[in-house]
Structure formats: C-alpha cells, structure tokens
Design a protein around this motif. Structure first.
Motif, mmCIF file in Angstrom:
data_model
loop_
_atom_site.group_PDB
_atom_site.id
_atom_site.type_symbol
_atom_site.label_atom_id
_atom_site.label_comp_id
_atom_site.label_asym_id
_atom_site.label_seq_id
_atom_site.Cartn_x
_atom_site.Cartn_y
_atom_site.Cartn_z
ATOM 1 N N ASP A 209 0.675 -1.215 0.180
ATOM 2 C CA ASP A 209 0.019 0.172 -0.093
ATOM 3 C C ASP A 209 0.956 1.229 0.105
ATOM 4 N N PHE A 210 2.264 0.978 0.206
ATOM 5 C CA PHE A 210 3.097 2.336 0.295
ATOM 6 C C PHE A 210 3.434 2.808 -1.037
ATOM 7 N N ILE A 211 3.095 1.872 -2.127
ATOM 8 C CA ILE A 211 3.447 2.326 -3.439
ATOM 9 C C ILE A 211 2.040 2.543 -4.190
ATOM 10 N N GLN A 212 2.057 3.426 -5.086
ATOM 11 C CA GLN A 212 0.750 3.817 -5.568
ATOM 12 C C GLN A 212 1.079 4.556 -7.003
ATOM 13 N N ASP A 213 0.722 3.660 -8.002
ATOM 14 C CA ASP A 213 0.844 4.374 -9.393
ATOM 15 C C ASP A 213 2.568 4.354 -9.820
ATOM 16 N N GLY A 214 3.241 3.533 -9.179
ATOM 17 C CA GLY A 214 4.639 3.653 -9.705
ATOM 18 C C GLY A 214 5.335 4.657 -8.599
ATOM 19 N N LEU A 215 4.787 5.067 -7.505
ATOM 20 C CA LEU A 215 5.515 6.157 -6.681
ATOM 21 C C LEU A 215 5.107 5.764 -5.437
ATOM 22 N N VAL A 216 5.911 6.371 -4.442
ATOM 23 C CA VAL A 216 5.638 6.469 -3.102
ATOM 24 C C VAL A 216 4.294 7.121 -2.913
ATOM 25 N N VAL A 217 3.486 6.647 -1.971
ATOM 26 C CA VAL A 217 2.291 7.334 -1.615
ATOM 27 C C VAL A 217 2.646 8.686 -1.133
ATOM 28 N N LYS A 218 1.944 9.791 -1.848
ATOM 29 C CA LYS A 218 1.879 11.064 -1.356
ATOM 30 C C LYS A 218 1.811 11.504 0.175
ATOM 31 N N GLY A 219 2.913 12.033 0.687
ATOM 32 C CA GLY A 219 2.749 12.383 2.206
ATOM 33 C C GLY A 219 3.303 11.194 3.098
#
Length: 123
Positions: free
Chosen positions: A60-70
């Motif tokens: 869950d810490f990764i979303q759409d190839g990026l670290v989750v914003k915030g």
C-alpha cells in the motif's frame, strides 16, 4: 485502538500485501539498493512481518509507480517521535481515530489530517 503496544503488533495480520525489496524496486522503477536507501531515509518503511519472511515493504505504500504522497513526511514525523519502522507501520494500519486507517487517508490524498494526528502523538 488496541491495548497491544505498537512495537508488539502483528504486522502480518495488519498488512495484507507485502513486497520484497526486489518487488518494491520493480514497482518504483529503481534498484533494490535504492529501496534500502529509501527505507534508511524514511521515504519508505520496511519490516520483517513474520519470522523467516525477510524484510518487506507494505504494498500500500506504493501507488501508481510512486511512493504514496505524504508518506515520507509522515514517516519522518513518526521517527522524530522515536517510532521505529515496525511501530510506524503498525500506527499507519491501526490508528482508528481517523475516519479509516491512516494509510487509506494517505492513498486518498487526505494526508494533512493524518499528519495532524501524528503531530500530537506523545503529548
């Protein structure tokens, strides 16, 4: 929130999907060494969810190839309050003072309410 201290939380029960560092690296388009650096720099958090599993990162810490914003800012805030990575992960998945878990709020771009809650920890 549960009476179990965050340091003793069953991370494998809290977090349903885990990524190895290799899988996290692939999802982020970086090397496993970069994932290790990101964990050390509190851009990501990692832990061994159960004995023998090896170090992992919550998917869950990764979303759409990026670290989750915030997430990096939240992790820094929690580490400043002397949380280790296991405690950070447990808090992010169990703090029920928000409408939903903090990880859900972060993924829905509601990070400011999560940070406000984290800022008052220990006071």
């Amino acid at each position: 929130m549960s009476d179990v201290p965050l340091s003793e939380a069953d991370l494998d029960a809290l977090v349903h999907d885990w990524l190895t560092w290799d899988q996290a690296a692939e999802a982020l388009g970086v090397t496993p060494a970069k994932v290790r650096t990101m964990i050390k720099d509190h851009e990501l958090a990692g832990a061994v969810p159960k004995p023998g599993a090896g170090p992992r990162v919550p998917a869950d810490f990764i979303q759409d190839g990026l670290v989750v914003k915030g997430l990096p800012g939240l992790l820094t805030l929690l580490h400043d309050r002397h949380f280790d990575d296991r405690e950070c992960i447990a808090w992010i998945y169990t703090d029920d003072d928000l409408p939903g878990r903090p990880i859900d709020a972060l993924r829905e771009n509601r990070g400011s309410e999560v940070k406000r809650r984290a800022q008052v920890l220990g006071y």
